[in-house]
Design a protein around this motif. Structure first.
Motif, PDB file in Angstrom:
ATOM      1  N   LEU A1012      -0.233   9.720   8.582  1.00 32.30           N
ATOM      2  CA  LEU A1012      -1.289   9.724   9.587  1.00 32.30           C
ATOM      3  C   LEU A1012      -2.065  11.042   9.550  1.00 32.30           C
ATOM      4  O   LEU A1012      -3.296  11.052   9.621  1.00 32.30           O
ATOM      5  N   GLN A1013      -1.401  12.175   9.390  1.00 30.84           N
ATOM      6  CA  GLN A1013      -2.096  13.471   9.312  1.00 30.84           C
ATOM      7  C   GLN A1013      -2.975  13.554   8.080  1.00 30.84           C
ATOM      8  O   GLN A1013      -4.095  14.061   8.121  1.00 30.84           O
ATOM      9  N   GLU A1014      -2.465  13.055   6.948  1.00 32.88           N
ATOM     10  CA  GLU A1014      -3.280  13.079   5.734  1.00 32.88           C
ATOM     11  C   GLU A1014      -4.515  12.206   5.888  1.00 32.88           C
ATOM     12  O   GLU A1014      -5.607  12.571   5.434  1.00 32.88           O
ATOM     13  N   LYS A1015      -4.358  11.054   6.554  1.00 32.01           N
ATOM     14  CA  LYS A1015      -5.510  10.176   6.760  1.00 32.01           C
ATOM     15  C   LYS A1015      -6.526  10.834   7.670  1.00 32.01           C
ATOM     16  O   LYS A1015      -7.737  10.783   7.416  1.00 32.01           O
ATOM     17  N   GLU A1016      -6.041  11.496   8.741  1.00 32.67           N
ATOM     18  CA  GLU A1016      -6.967  12.191   9.638  1.00 32.67           C
ATOM     19  C   GLU A1016      -7.677  13.325   8.907  1.00 32.67           C
ATOM     20  O   GLU A1016      -8.860  13.570   9.140  1.00 32.67           O
TER      21      GLU A1016
END
Length: 1020
Positions: A1012-1016
């Protein structure tokens, strides 16, 4: 406040390092809140900045408020009493303006500087007269010492030097020191002292030709300076004796010239002097002048002998060979190289070394080595080794050495040094010097010992009483290790001071009698104050007994308090068969010991008839018919020095005549004599006159006179040599190789310090110049040589003299205001400032740097743990509240609140739900009584989102959970939905043991959070 950096290039690393910290912060995967992230980034940037500033050597620079002033006060002889009073008044007025934070110091100077008052906050300057020599002025050295004191004691203060002088420096160059002052931010102010000599008259210089022919008229010009018109008398003298009539002259203001016409009917180097008598004169010291002239003619030899009657035949023979001979007894021989320049050669005949002083020997050595004057020594019972010349400058000049014990012709000697405490006002321990000097006179075959006069009734002796016969500080032993013995003697101290010498002399005789030496001798060093024995004959009886044992006794009196003590010591030596000496100065000891050693030893003499043998290749005595030469009856024993080839040898292969080149001169040694003893049969030999004529001619100056004009003059404190080279056709002669040798008043020493040497440089067509330092009063001899020594063409030489008849302090009648103004301008100071301006508003400041590196490193060390804590510890407000409560001694409040991040909150909710479902089943089936306790801890139903058994649907688990579930539930994010699904029992049954299932779910949630952090990050 200004900031400095020791290594400013290191600051280039700061933006690069900060950019790296920023990039690393955004690339790192952390679960910190945004506030912690910002705090961590800020701390890391501050820490990086502190380290880079420390690496760059950051310094804070501040301006000092204090001022340090050093007053440099001229105390030379040119400063009069009225000027001293003006100096005192100026310094007192200036010190009144000093502030509390200021410092003041005083240095007086003349020939050398002396600190009278070190830099201090006291208002008292403490000026006194200079304690050193005042015959010259050296401003340069005084400025250097003032700078050193300011650099040492006033590093954080403004620095100022106030020079009070008439500016008449005659030693050193003050302008050469000023750039160092300005580089160190030291301001130099100058106060020029005025002169008030309205009626002074002085002899400025004497002008005369350097070289004249015999009988040739020449003028002597005396230059007289006067500040006022007056009548004066000028008197001329030659070689210290009045010569000619005095002249009365009317002096006008400025320079006056008084001329004396002279001619000399004999050859040599003559010194002229002039005296001025002016009724209105104020300074008597500058009323004299000196000069030199060299008269050329037939060669002249100075013949020094013990008896003029014995030299008549030789002098007559040499006169027939066109060589003029002047006789002088040993005590009348000149003591300076300048006085010997009137002779072409000097010969000593049967003269003891003790009859000559050290200055006389040194003058002979310097004249031969540096000015080409010949030298010769003729043998006899008082010459060479028998005369005590071993270790003297004369031995160094001769081609032979007096060290003959290595051939074992001289019997071994045993010497006992008996020493009592020598209480004399000198820094040199006479006992030690005497013992060490004795070592230089002995050979390995000899023996030596040192007996301390320590015993009953004595004082000292190494700190305690000793046996009646004294203490052998160095036992009797062979001189096999000379340096080790000298080292032992250097440690001698606290010698005894007995009231009676008798037991110690008997002890020394006892030990000497047990040795196998042929010659046994006692040398007693004392002050002769044992008055207890002067009124009785017991010690005389003991000394006679010692003499009957074949042991001789000599005494050296040092520090005698009266004539009675000295006579007592000489009486002991007379009874003991030795010599009694009086050592007035420490430097007399080696000469006295040498004389005593040669006296008690068997003289190095062979007395038997022999015919001298001419060595093949000899060039000194060509043309002499040696077949008609009668025998000689004796000679002195000596050894040839290295590289020396003799001209005559004896039947025992000993050298009889030898010569060599010593420096610029030549010296010879004739081991037999020249009188009716060993050479009695030679006096009637036809070759006698020719022998001596050729021997002396070989030693005469080997130089051809120079045809060039050579002048020397005094300029300030330096001598200036000028040579103008012009040939017979009037053309300039260029590219000459000219050298100068200068012997000053202090040239000499135990072995004749070499003269100064320098090269004359061509500064114009046929014009050559050189300078040399001449700070002392007296005569300077300058020998200008043309051509290289040892070359095929003979050297040309010009010997000229320069004399400073009085201190240059008395020569200047006005102040050197120009120099003082120059010093102030170059030193960024003021000329003649008022006294109130010394500590006034115009104060030189100093910027003092403070090193900030230690403080920066300390701050970095303190911030490093904070930086680590912010990154590693997830602390909330409740944690700080609990810490404060713990510090205050209260019960910590239970942790409540939410998770630090939404992701961590969801993970905790799921874990809480799973544990709650399991605990509820267990409680219902096995422990019913728990339900009430658990229900009291719960605030409501637990909704825990759990995955369904098939992974697609969710369910809501409602039931009883332990308190851990409640804690986890409080961290659940607001608005989280209830997830329905199978019962906890099904989850547990499907996924295995609860611990493994929980860990798997945690790891899966962490991976989803990372995705999720990488996508954000990609969306942003």
């Amino acid at each position: 406040m200004p900031i400095q950096f020791a290594f400013p290039t290191a600051l280039l690393l700061l933006p690069l390092y900060l950019a790296f910290v920023w990039w690393q912060h955004h690339r790192a995967v952390t679960d910190m809140s945004s506030g912690r992230k910002r705090a961590a980034l800020l701390l890391r940037c501050i820490l990086a900045t502190l380290l880079i500033l420390a690496l760059a050597g950051m310094r804070l620079v501040k301006k000092g408020e204090s001022l340090a002033v050093v007053f440099l006060i001229d105390s030379s002889r040119s400063i009069r009493e009225d000027q001293r009073a003006a100096i005192d008044h100026y310094v007192r007025q200036a010190s009144q303006g000093k502030r509390t934070v200021d410092k003041i110091g005083v240095i007086t100077f003349a020939q050398d500087p002396h600190t009278q008052n070190a830099l201090t906050s006291s208002n008292e300057a403490g000026y006194t007269r200079d304690p050193g020599a005042t015959t010259s002025t050296n401003i340069e050295q005084a400025l250097r010492q003032a700078k050193n004191e300011l650099d040492t004691a006033a590093r954080e203060s403004g620095k100022r030097i106030v020079l009070l002088s008439d500016g008449n420096e005659n030693n050193g160059q003050a302008l050469a020191q000023v750039p160092e002052l300005t580089a160190d931010h030291i301001v130099l102010d100058t106060i020029t002292l005025p002169t008030t000599l309205p009626k002074e008259a002085l002899i400025d210089k004497m002008v005369m030709p350097n070289r004249v022919k015999i009988g040739e008229p020449f003028p002597i010009r005396v230059v007289v300076s006067s500040l006022t018109p007056q009548t004066a008398t000028v008197t001329l003298n030659r070689d210290g004796k009045p010569f000619g009539m005095a002249k009365t002259v009317s002096l006008h203001t400025g320079k006056n010239v008084v001329v004396f016409d002279q001619n000399i009917d004999k050859v040599g180097f003559f010194r002229y002097g002039a005296l001025l008598n002016a009724p209105e004169d104020t300074i008597a010291e500058n009323n004299k002048g000196e000069g030199f002239v060299w008269v050329q003619g037939r060669p002249t030899v100075l013949y020094v002998a013990d008896n003029p009657v014995m030299t008549g035949f030789l002098r007559k023979s040499l006169k027939e060979e066109n060589i003029d001979v002047e006789y002088a007894p040993p005590e009348a021989m000149p003591t300076s190289a300048a006085a010997l320049q009137r002779f072409d050669s000097v010969f000593l005949s049967n003269v003891r070394a003790g009859d000559l002083s050290l200055p006389q020997m040194t003058a002979l050595q310097v004249s031969c080595r540096d000015f080409g004057v010949g030298f010769g020594m003729v043998g006899g019972e008082n010459s060479f080794g028998a005369g005590g010349y071993r270790g003297t400058p004369i031995e160094e000049t001769l081609p032979v050495t007096m060290d003959v014990k290595k051939q074992k012709r001289i019997p071994a000697v045993a010497v006992a040094l008996v020493i009592e405490d020598l209480e004399i006002p000198t820094t040199i321990n006479m006992s030690i010097e005497a013992a060490k000097a004795t070592m230089d006179l002995l050979e390995p075959m000899d023996q030596v010992g040192v007996l301390d006069c320590a015993g009953p009734g004595s004082w000292g002796g190494g700190g305690g009483m000793s046996s009646p016969g004294g203490t052998w500080r160095i036992p009797m032993q062979h001189v096999t290790d000379r340096e080790a013995l000298k080292t032992s003697m250097q440690k001698l101290q606290d010698m005894g001071d007995p009231p009676s010498y008798e037991p110690y002399l008997l002890e020394a005789a006892r030990v000497l009698n047990s040795t196998d030496a042929k010659v046994k001798h006692i040398i007693f060093l004392g002050d002769g104050d044992a008055v207890y024995e002067q009124n009785q004959g017991s010690i005389a009886t003991s000394v006679k007994k010692i003499r009957d044992m074949g042991i001789t006794l000599s005494t050296i009196t040092t520090g005698a308090t009266g004539q009675q003590d000295l006579q007592f010591m000489k009486t002991l030596a007379f009874i003991g068969g030795g010599q009694g000496y009086d050592a007035e100065k420490p430097q007399d000891l080696p000469r006295l010991l040498l004389k005593d050693s040669e006296t008690i030893s068997q003289p190095p003499i062979i007395e038997e008839p022999f015919h001298p043998i001419v060595v093949d290749g000899d060039e000194v005595f060509k043309g002499i018919d040696w077949s008609t030469a009668p025998p000689l009856l004796g000679y002195n024993i000596s050894n040839l020095k290295e590289t020396v080839i003799p001209s005559l040898i004896s039947h025992r292969q000993d050298p009889i005549f030898a010569g060599w080149r010593y420096g610029l001169g030549r010296s010879v040694a004739f081991m037999s004599d020249d009188r009716a003893k060993w050479a009695a049969q030679w006096l009637g030999w036809p070759g006698y006159s020719k022998f001596w004529a050729q021997a002396m001619r070989w030693t005469l100056r080997p130089f051809a006179p120079s045809d060039y004009s050579t002048q020397v003059a005094m300029e300030g404190n330096r001598g200036h040599v000028v040579v103008d080279a012009v040939d017979e056709q009037g053309h300039y002669v260029n590219k000459l190789v000219l050298q100068e040798r200068i012997a000053g008043p202090s040239t000499g020493g135990l072995h004749g310090t070499p003269a100064q040497q320098d090269v004359l440089r061509q500064t114009g067509p046929g014009h050559y110049e050189a300078w040399f330092d001449a700070p002392q009063i007296g005569t300077y001899l300058v020998n200008v040589l043309q051509g290289a020594p040892g070359g095929r063409t003979p050297q040309k030489s010009t010997v000229i003299g320069l004399s400073t008849a009085y201190s240059p302090e008395y020569k200047n009648t006005s102040s050197n205001r120009y120099l003082m103004t120059q010093l102030a301008e170059i030193g960024q100071g003021r000329a003649d400032p008022p006294a109130s301006a010394v500590f006034g508003a115009d104060r030189p400041g100093v910027w003092t740097p403070t090193d900030m590196v230690p403080l920066l490193m300390l701050l970095s060390m303190l911030l490093l743990p904070v930086d680590i804590a912010v990154r590693r510890l997830a602390l909330e407000r409740q944690d700080f509240a609990r810490a404060v409560a713990w510090i205050r001694g209260k019960k910590p409040v239970a942790a409540t609140g939410r998770a630090a991040t939404p992701e961590l909150g969801r993970l905790l909710d799921r874990k809480d739900g799973a544990l709650a479902g399991r605990e509820g089943t267990v409680a219902a089936e096995t422990v019913p009584e728990w339900s009430e306790r658990i229900a009291q801890e719960r605030t409501g139903p637990i909704a825990s989102p759990l995955p369904s058994g098939n992974g697609g649907t969710t369910s809501t688990v409602t039931g009883v959970a332990p308190s851990v579930g409640a804690a986890a539930r409080t961290l659940r994010p607001e608005g989280a939905e209830s997830i329905s699904g199978p019962a906890p029992e099904a989850i547990v049954a499907d996924q295995g043991p609860p611990e493994e299932a929980s860990m798997s779910r945690l790891m899966a949630a962490k991976r989803r959070a990372q995705q999720l952090q990488e996508k954000e990050r990609e969306d942003s």
